[in-house]
Each structure stands twice: as structure tokens, then as C-alpha cells.
Design a protein around this motif. Structure first.
Motif, PDB file in Angstrom:
ATOM      1  N   ASN A 193      10.326  10.728  13.714  1.00 47.28           N
ATOM      2  CA  ASN A 193       8.917  11.123  13.595  1.00 47.28           C
ATOM      3  C   ASN A 193       8.366  10.440  12.351  1.00 47.28           C
ATOM      4  N   THR A 194       7.675   9.323  12.541  1.00 40.04           N
ATOM      5  CA  THR A 194       7.255   8.509  11.407  1.00 40.04           C
ATOM      6  C   THR A 194       6.215   9.207  10.535  1.00 40.04           C
ATOM      7  N   SER A 195       5.380  10.061  11.138  1.00 39.03           N
ATOM      8  CA  SER A 195       4.386  10.787  10.358  1.00 39.03           C
ATOM      9  C   SER A 195       5.075  11.775   9.412  1.00 39.03           C
ATOM     10  N   LEU A 196       6.036  12.533   9.945  1.00 39.82           N
ATOM     11  CA  LEU A 196       6.796  13.479   9.122  1.00 39.82           C
ATOM     12  C   LEU A 196       7.620  12.735   8.078  1.00 39.82           C
ATOM     13  N   PHE A 197       8.176  11.599   8.485  1.00 40.03           N
ATOM     14  CA  PHE A 197       8.992  10.789   7.567  1.00 40.03           C
ATOM     15  C   PHE A 197       8.137  10.287   6.400  1.00 40.03           C
ATOM     16  N   SER A 198       6.952   9.771   6.704  1.00 39.21           N
ATOM     17  CA  SER A 198       6.046   9.283   5.670  1.00 39.21           C
ATOM     18  C   SER A 198       5.622  10.409   4.732  1.00 39.21           C
ATOM     19  N   ASP A 199       5.312  11.579   5.303  1.00 38.33           N
ATOM     20  CA  ASP A 199       4.937  12.736   4.477  1.00 38.33           C
ATOM     21  C   ASP A 199       6.087  13.159   3.569  1.00 38.33           C
ATOM     22  N   SER A 200       7.301  13.113   4.101  1.00 32.67           N
ATOM     23  CA  SER A 200       8.482  13.503   3.321  1.00 32.67           C
ATOM     24  C   SER A 200       8.675  12.566   2.134  1.00 32.67           C
ATOM     25  N   LEU A 201       8.463  11.268   2.373  1.00 32.16           N
ATOM     26  CA  LEU A 201       8.546  10.295   1.279  1.00 32.16           C
ATOM     27  C   LEU A 201       7.472  10.563   0.237  1.00 32.16           C
ATOM     28  N   GLN A 202       6.253  10.797   0.726  1.00 30.50           N
ATOM     29  CA  GLN A 202       5.120  11.013  -0.170  1.00 30.50           C
ATOM     30  C   GLN A 202       5.329  12.236  -1.063  1.00 30.50           C
ATOM     31  N   ASN A 203       5.940  13.272  -0.509  1.00 35.99           N
ATOM     32  CA  ASN A 203       6.097  14.526  -1.239  1.00 35.99           C
ATOM     33  C   ASN A 203       7.397  14.615  -2.036  1.00 35.99           C
ATOM     34  N   SER A 204       8.230  13.603  -1.938  1.00 34.78           N
ATOM     35  CA  SER A 204       9.506  13.649  -2.644  1.00 34.78           C
ATOM     36  C   SER A 204       9.319  13.338  -4.122  1.00 34.78           C
ATOM     37  N   GLU A 205      10.222  13.853  -4.933  1.00 37.19           N
ATOM     38  CA  GLU A 205      10.183  13.600  -6.365  1.00 37.19           C
ATOM     39  C   GLU A 205      11.260  12.584  -6.730  1.00 37.19           C
ATOM     40  N   TYR A 206      10.881  11.599  -7.521  1.00 38.70           N
ATOM     41  CA  TYR A 206      11.851  10.609  -7.975  1.00 38.70           C
ATOM     42  C   TYR A 206      11.416  10.098  -9.346  1.00 38.70           C
ATOM     43  N   THR A 207      12.379   9.640 -10.099  1.00 37.66           N
ATOM     44  CA  THR A 207      12.082   9.128 -11.450  1.00 37.66           C
ATOM     45  C   THR A 207      12.493   7.670 -11.597  1.00 37.66           C
ATOM     46  N   ASP A 208      12.867   7.059 -10.492  1.00 36.76           N
ATOM     47  CA  ASP A 208      13.427   5.713 -10.502  1.00 36.76           C
ATOM     48  C   ASP A 208      12.458   4.764  -9.809  1.00 36.76           C
ATOM     49  N   LEU A 224       6.343  -0.488   6.421  1.00 36.14           N
ATOM     50  CA  LEU A 224       6.839  -0.683   7.789  1.00 36.14           C
ATOM     51  C   LEU A 224       6.163   0.277   8.755  1.00 36.14           C
ATOM     52  N   ILE A 225       5.952   1.516   8.315  1.00 34.63           N
ATOM     53  CA  ILE A 225       5.258   2.492   9.163  1.00 34.63           C
ATOM     54  C   ILE A 225       3.809   2.063   9.395  1.00 34.63           C
ATOM     55  N   SER A 226       3.158   1.544   8.351  1.00 37.82           N
ATOM     56  CA  SER A 226       1.770   1.086   8.510  1.00 37.82           C
ATOM     57  C   SER A 226       1.689  -0.079   9.487  1.00 37.82           C
ATOM     58  N   GLN A 227       2.724  -0.916   9.517  1.00 38.98           N
ATOM     59  CA  GLN A 227       2.747  -2.033  10.459  1.00 38.98           C
ATOM     60  C   GLN A 227       2.891  -1.545  11.896  1.00 38.98           C
ATOM     61  N   LEU A 228       3.642  -0.469  12.067  1.00 40.54           N
ATOM     62  CA  LEU A 228       3.851   0.069  13.415  1.00 40.54           C
ATOM     63  C   LEU A 228       2.573   0.660  14.001  1.00 40.54           C
ATOM     64  N   TYR A 229       1.810   1.389  13.172  1.00 40.42           N
ATOM     65  CA  TYR A 229       0.686   2.155  13.692  1.00 40.42           C
ATOM     66  C   TYR A 229      -0.662   1.737  13.119  1.00 40.42           C
ATOM     67  N   ASN A 230      -0.651   0.757  12.220  1.00 37.85           N
ATOM     68  CA  ASN A 230      -1.890   0.258  11.621  1.00 37.85           C
ATOM     69  C   ASN A 230      -2.715   1.400  11.026  1.00 37.85           C
ATOM     70  N   GLU A 231      -2.018   2.315  10.340  1.00 38.73           N
ATOM     71  CA  GLU A 231      -2.689   3.470   9.751  1.00 38.73           C
ATOM     72  C   GLU A 231      -2.982   3.215   8.267  1.00 38.73           C
ATOM     73  N   GLN A 232      -4.212   3.443   7.873  1.00 35.39           N
ATOM     74  CA  GLN A 232      -4.625   3.221   6.489  1.00 35.39           C
ATOM     75  C   GLN A 232      -3.908   4.160   5.528  1.00 35.39           C
ATOM     76  N   LEU A 233      -3.531   5.354   6.021  1.00 32.72           N
ATOM     77  CA  LEU A 233      -2.863   6.331   5.168  1.00 32.72           C
ATOM     78  C   LEU A 233      -1.608   5.744   4.538  1.00 32.72           C
ATOM     79  N   ASN A 234      -0.797   5.063   5.336  1.00 35.61           N
ATOM     80  CA  ASN A 234       0.451   4.508   4.813  1.00 35.61           C
ATOM     81  C   ASN A 234       0.198   3.338   3.872  1.00 35.61           C
TER      82      ASN A 234
END
Length: 376
Positions: free
Chosen positions: A3-18, A34-44
Motif C-alpha cells: 500500500n504505497t499511500s500507507l507506506f509513504s505516510d509511514s515514512l513521512q511520520n517516522s522519526e530519524y536523526t540520520d 519512486l512512489i511519485s513516479q508510480l502515481y504522479n502525485e504531488q504529495l510525494n
């Protein structure tokens, strides 16, 4: 099904310091694109912009984790991803002007690593050198390429541990590593770019190094129970260490990728035939040693193995390799079902890189050209 939408949201909401390629924000950047290339979504695309802007802010405030020049954990990993995003028209080429000072720092750091005899791909000077080779020719990167190569060639002359002038990836180490990530294979794959690049001034010395390295690797063929080639060789007693593991980082397929490359650039049909025979043995060993139980990740797992086999297939035009690649990709897809792709940590050298390989299958060769960052 990812689920690329859920995957993208999970990345966006994750915490990282690196901010690195292997373990930080640059891996997130690749996947969001890569997700933006698949669906041409401006959000990504917006999320990709946000990641890059945050890295620039941290670099400006000296709070970024990018404190070295390596491609794995340092500045050249960041600039390599930026160059990929420019190539993909995510950013205009004018953003490269903001990398001018960073490129100079990378050059100085890579040259120092070369002088120290530390040439390995992920953490030494070969990764930055590969980054400069991947850029459009200009006065600056021509200087950087030849400066690093001069230091690298000089370093090989300072201390040779065999009778042959081979590429010694880590002069301070007690062993010679044969792998892509930290060994002869990774550095040599970068030097193969050198002999085909018009910016390079010292091609004769590089041809000699590659020739001697090819002979050295062929002399290591041993047909052990685990593998054809050792993963490393002790410098003191020349004792080889073998492993059944076949990953992007090390193993028979990486060495064979290089030898196929040598067969092409040296126009050596005998070596090409030998590579085909060795590949058949390596493929059988893969089944015999039950290597299908390996992890899913990019650096040490099935995702990286698939990426490497795709490269070998492209170079070799070997039907057996193409068949094995399809088989291992199917296995990879089955193993991918066993992980939770929406769960942190999102590390590109591990599960996040596996997600990228899964996304690659639905995109064009140009869209997935991030793989050249990893010499694939």
C-alpha cells in the motif's frame, strides 16, 4: 501488495536523526520519489522537497550526521541522491550550484582516504569517485577525478601485499576483501568507468591495475563447498575465508559481475566463456547451500542479490542468469510478504531498500537509475 499511500505516510511520520544514504533521510528520499513516479502525485514530490530542505538546513547549522565524505554514510551519498533527483527533473540543475562547496569537501576527503590506502566503495574513496564519474563533465569534476585517481594509484604503489599490482581496498586491514561494498570488486567496478571516461588522464596505469586485478581474481578460483571465490584473504598467510552467502555486499555473483565487465572491456572471449561456466556453478551452489533463507534487505539480503543479478544479466546476456534472476525475484516477493513495510526503522540498506527494489519492478529503467549509485 504494498500500500504505497500507507507506506509513504509511514515514512513521512517516522522519526530519524540520520541524513545518510544507507540509514537515513536519503533512502527515504529515493522511496518517496519512486512512489511519485508510480502515481504522479504531488504529495510525494512535496515530501521529497521537504526532506531535502531539512537536510540543507541541518548542513547549514552543522547539525547533520553527514560528517564524512563517504557514499554510505556521508556527503557523497547525499550529493548522489541529489544528482539522481535532478536527473529525474525533481529539481532544476541550478540546485547543483549549491553543491559546489560540498563537492570540494568530498574531493578533499576522498583524496585523503586514497592517500591512506582506504579505497573501499561504501566508506572509502571509491564511492565519491564513482559519484564524480556519474556527473556531466566540467572543469571541477575533471580535476577531482584525476586528483583522486592520482592519489589512489600512488597508494597502490606504496605497499603491495602480492607479487601483482592489484587493487588493495584497505591497506590497514589484515585481509584483502573481494566484495563490492568494501573490497576489490567495488573499487575495480569504479575503475572500469575510468578507462571509458574522456576526463581521465592516467588510463595506462588503470588498464594495468585492472589487468593485474583480473589475473589475481582468476587465481583465487577454488571451488570450495561454499563458494567459488573467497570473501577475503589473510595478508599474512594468504589463508582464504569462504562463505555461502550471496549478497550485493560480497559473494561469487559480485566477483563474476566484475569478471564479466573485464571480459567486455578487454574483449576477452575466453574469460567470458569461463564466466558463464562459473556462473552455472555459483547458481547450483545457491540452491545446494540453501541461501534462500537470507534476510530481505538491500546490503546483505535478497533485495541486493536481485539487484546484483539484474546487473550481471544485463552485462552477460546469459540466459541462465536471466532465469535465476527471475527465480530469485519471485522468492524475494514471497519473502517480502513476511515483513511489515510500514514499521520503523526505515533503513535503506535493509527493508527500505527492499521496498525500493519492489517499486522498481513497476517503473522504467530511467526512473530507477538510483541503482547506479550502488554500481548497478
Amino acid at each position: 501488495m504494498l500500500n504505497t499511500s500507507l507506506f509513504s505516510d509511514s515514512l513521512q511520520n517516522s522519526e530519524y536523526t540520520d541524513d545518510s544514504l544507507l540509514a537515513g533521510s536519503m533512502g527515504h528520499c529515493i522511496c518517496q520519489h519512486l512512489i511519485s513516479q508510480l502515481y504522479n502525485e504531488q504529495l510525494n514530490t512535496d515530501r521529497t522537497f521537504d526532506i531535502v530542505a531539512a537536510v540543507f538546513d541541518r548542513l547549514s547549522s552543522s547539525s547533520s550526521s553527514l560528517t564524512n565524505t563517504s557514499i554510505g554514510t556521508g556527503l557523497s551519498g547525499f550529493t548522489s541522491v541529489m544528482a539522481y533527483l535532478v536527473e529525474q527533473n525533481v529539481f532544476d540543475e541550478t540546485i547543483l550550484e549549491q553543491l559546489t562547496d560540498i563537492d570540494q569537501i568530498i574531493f578533499k576527503g576522498a583524496k585523503l582516504q586514497a592517500n591512506l590506502g582506504h579505497t573501499d566503495f561504501l566508506f572509502g574513496c571509491s564511492g565519491p569517485l564513482s559519484y564524480f564519474f556519474n556527473q556531466k563533465a566540467d572543469t571541477a569534476n575533471t580535476e577531482y577525478i584525476n586528483g583522486i585517481l592520482s592519489a589512489l594509484i600512488s597508494g597502490f604503489k606504496k605497499k603491495q601485499i602480492t607479487q601483482q599490482r592489484i587493487i588493495e581496498p584497505n591497506r590497514a586491514f589484515s585481509h584483502i576483501n573481494l566484495g563490492v561494498a568494501h573490497g576489490i570488486t567495488g573499487t575495480a567496478l569504479v575503475l572500469c568507468k575510468a578507462v571509458a571516461d574522456n576526463r581521465v588522464e592516467q588510463k595506462d596505469q588503470i588498464w594495468d591495475l585492472l589487468d593485474q586485478t583480473s589475473k589475481y581474481l582468476q587465481s583465487q578460483i577454488a571451488f570450495s563447498e561454499q563458494s567459488i571465490f573467497p570473501i577475503k584473504i589473510d595478508k599474512t598467510n594468504a589463508r582464504p575465508t569462504y562463505s555461502a552467502t550471496q549478497s550485493w555486499s560480497y559473494g561469487d555473483f559480485g566477483v563474476l559481475c566484475l569478471l564479466y565487465q573485464f571480459a567486455a572491456i578487454f574483449d576477452d572471449n575466453v574469460l567470458y566463456g569461463q564466466c558463464n561456466e562459473l556462473f552455472e556453478i555459483a547458481a547450483k551452489n545457491l540452491v545446494k547451500n540453501k541461501c534462500d533463507q537470507m534476510e530481505i534487505g538491500l546490503r546483505h539480503g535478497l533485495a541486493g542479490q536481485v539487484l546484483l543479478l539484474q546487473k550481471v544479466s544485463a552485462i552477460s546476456k546469459n540466459i541462465s542468469c536471466e532465469e535465476l534472476t527471475k527465480r530469485q525475484f519471485s522468492l524475494f516477493l514471497e519473502k517480502y510478504k513476511e515483513i511489515n513495510p510500514y514499521e520503523s526503522p526505515f533503513v535503506f540498506e535493509a527493508n527500505l531498500g527492499a521496498a525500493a527494489i519492489k517499486l522498481n519492478a513497476r517503473l522504467t529503467a530511467k526512473e530507477v537509475s538510483w541503482t547506479k549509485i550502488f554500481l548497478m
